[in-house]
Every structure is written in structure tokens, then in C-alpha cells.
Design a protein around this motif. Structure first.
Motif, PDB file in Angstrom:
ATOM      1  N   TYR A   1       0.863  -1.294  -0.089  1.00 38.64           N
ATOM      2  CA  TYR A   1       0.093  -0.026   0.275  1.00 38.64           C
ATOM      3  C   TYR A   1       1.015   1.352  -0.084  1.00 38.64           C
TER       4      TYR A   1
ATOM      5  N   ARG B   1      -5.064 -12.641   3.031  1.00 40.59           N
ATOM      6  CA  ARG B   1      -6.210 -12.236   2.833  1.00 40.59           C
ATOM      7  C   ARG B   1      -6.472 -12.476   1.308  1.00 40.59           C
TER       8      ARG B   1
ATOM      9  N   HIS C   1      -8.406  -7.713  -2.557  1.00 41.22           N
ATOM     10  CA  HIS C   1      -9.700  -6.905  -2.111  1.00 41.22           C
ATOM     11  C   HIS C   1      -9.434  -5.311  -2.489  1.00 41.22           C
TER      12      HIS C   1
ATOM     13  N   HIS D   1     -10.280  -1.707  -0.913  1.00 41.25           N
ATOM     14  CA  HIS D   1     -11.031  -1.123   0.226  1.00 41.25           C
ATOM     15  C   HIS D   1     -11.824   0.388  -0.246  1.00 41.25           C
TER      16      HIS D   1
HETATM   17 FE    FE Z   1      -6.282  -4.532   2.998  1.00 44.53          FE
END
Ligand code: FE
Ligand code: DHB
Length: 282
Positions: free
Chosen positions: A163, A218, A221, A223
Motif C-alpha cells: 500500500y 487475505r 480486495h 477498500h
Molecule cells: Fe487491505
């Protein structure tokens, strides 16, 4: 901010620095704190007795908690293992009927650059190894009326699972933006299909997961934080049908209503429509 590197220590400390800058208060009364305190310690006492927890296990816990703090990993650990329960209580308590929420996670940053209703997310040439994805839809009230003035904040990891602002050498707002919907509440965002995401696992959160034989994954995805004047903002995530780890998310944050099934559009690009219905703000 702390020096960033793509390790649990680097992203953990960045997430901790970001969280600390917020200085949250809760307004919890002494009576409520007392009730919660009693239940927490009763539950812990029950576990210690049930499993006859040893002194060495207690000392390992103490060392591990010190390590989590020193690595700055409390935001990571808490958002993976507890936030989904808080989010569920938040949702059920108020009987919301609009789009389901999901956990925020540790990597939200407010005030990302504004983008028009039809837009492409800020990305580098090298991010384009990931396949393009068009996410379109409408932000509405519970009756399906479009909400002009709504914003859709979108943030997600790059193809390496990093990120922006939480790993080094990524432009500040890469794969982050605040999309301003059109007069009918519509948006059409071109971005990249994210890959499954491994939570930082070379630090104490990773040791914790290994200790019970778990996995750090995870599902892929996106957000989102969707806001409109007079409406309850919804923080959520969107997942992909058939994707790896959708049925086995380490953060337990998948809900069936949040799973997308993009199909090729006329240009052969994966495209999906997802509408956000916002509850009244009360
Ligand atoms: Fe995330
Ligand atoms: C964490 C990371 C995420 O991207 C997410 O969505 C939830 C949790 C974490 O590392 O804690």
C-alpha cells in the motif's frame, strides 16, 4: 514518519505512527468500563484455568506483547484479529439495511486526491502488470435515488501487495483516490485487479500465526469508504468470486454481499457494477 521498508517492522511502524497521530477518545463511562473490565478478566481467567496455562506460556505472552509494540504491529494485529467483531456489532446494533460494511484495516489515509466520476486511479507503469478492472455503479439512498455530492474513496494494494505510504518508493497517492460521483450518483473507476494479500508476517504477528498453524493470507480486495451528505458513511471492502482465500480470510472480513464477479466488457476488460445504498445518518 519512521523509515519505511517492505517488512512487518516498516509497515507496522508506519501504521502505528498514522494511528497515533489520530488521538482517539471514546467517552466511555466508568460504569460501562467497569462492566467490560469484569467480563474481560472473567473470560481470561476462564481460559487460564481451562487450559492450565503454564508460567512459561505466560512469559512468552509477555515477551510477545512487548515485541508487538516494539515492531509497531498493534494496528496490524488488532485489525486482523479483532476489528471484524467490532464492525459486526457496529452494524447490528443500529439495524442498518444499506450496503454492508467491512473492516477498515490499518492502511486507510484520509484526504486522497479528488478524481472525477469517470476516472483512472493513479498508478505507475509497472503496476500495469496487474489486469485492469472497471468498477462502476451508483451511490444511492435506501430507496435507490442517486446521491449527488457523494464520494467514493478507494485504496488498495499494488501487484506486490504493498500500500502506498506504508512501503518505500511508492508515489504518495498511488492506487488511492476520492472519486466525486456525477449529478446522478454514478461513478466509473478504472483501476487494477489486486492480488491476494499476505499480511506482514516476518514479525510478531507472523510468529503468532505460525504458533497456531495458521496462514497470513487475505483474499484480493478493494477498500472503499463511501460518504454522502446526510447519510451514514460506509467503510467496506469488495472481493472477487472464486478468488483464493475468499473462504478463508485471516482477517475474517469477507461477507457474501461484498463479492464481485467481473465479466469482460466490449473492450475485453473485466468490468463489474456495484451500487452503494447508504442508510440515513441518525
Ligand atoms: Fe487491505
Ligand atoms: C491488514 C492489512 C489489510 O490490507 C487489511 O485489509 C486488513 C488488515 C493488516 O495487515 O493488519
Amino acid at each position: 514518519m519512521t523509515t519505511l521498508n517492505p517488512t512487518a517492522h516498516g509497515s507496522g511502524n508506519a501504521a502505528t505512527d498514522k494511528f497515533k497521530s489520530e488521538r482517539v477518545t471514546s467517552g466511555t463511562s466508568v460504569e460501562r468500563a467497569s462492566a467490560i473490565y469484569q467480563d474481560v478478566f472473567e473470560a481470561i481467567a476462564g481460559i487460564i484455568h481451562k487450559h492450565e496455562v503454564t508460567y512459561d506460556e505466560y512469559r512468552v505472552l509477555k515477551q510477545w506483547m512487548i515485541d508487538v509494540g516494539e515492531y509497531g504491529e498493534w494496528p496490524l494485529w488488532l485489525d486482523v484479529f479483532l476489528e471484524h467483531e467490532i464492525e459486526e456489532v457496529h452494524y447490528n446494533r443500529k439495524h442498518f439495511t444499506g450496503t454492508k460494511g467491512s473492516i477498515e484495516g490499518p492502511y486507510y489515509v484520509p484526504n486522497s486526491p479528488k478524481l472525477p466520476s469517470t476516472c483512472t486511479m493513479p498508478m505507475r507503469e509497472k503496476d500495469k502488470v496487474a489486469p485492469p478492472l472497471v468498477l462502476k455503479g451508483q451511490v444511492t439512498d435506501l430507496e435507490g435515488h442517486g446521491l449527488p455530492g457523494a464520494t467514493v474513496e478507494l485504496w488498495h494494494a499494488d501487484a506486490d501487495g504493498f500500500y502506498s505510504q506504508f512501503a518505500p518508493d511508492i508515489p504518495e497517492w498511488n492506487l488511492r483516490g476520492t472519486i466525486e460521483v456525477d449529478a446522478n450518483g454514478n461513478f466509473e473507476i478504472t483501476t487494477l485487479k489486486p492480488a491476494p494479500y499476505q499480511i506482514p508476517n516476518d514479525g510478531p504477528t507472523g510468529w503468532f500465526i505460525k504458533s497456531y498453524g495458521g496462514h497470513p493470507w487475505r483474499p484480493a480486495h478493494l477498500h472503499l469508504l463511501v460518504k454522502a451528505p446526510g447519510k451514514r458513511a460506509v467503510t467496506t471492502q469488495l472481493y472477487f468470486q472464486g478468488g483464493e482465500w475468499v473462504d478463508n480470510d485471516v482477517a475474517s472480513a469477507v461477507k457474501p454481499e461484498l463479492i464481485l464477479d467481473p465479466q469482460p466488457n466490449a473492450d475485453g476488460i473485466a468490468e463489474v457494477t456495484y451500487n452503494f445504498a447508504l442508510d440515513p445518518d441518525s
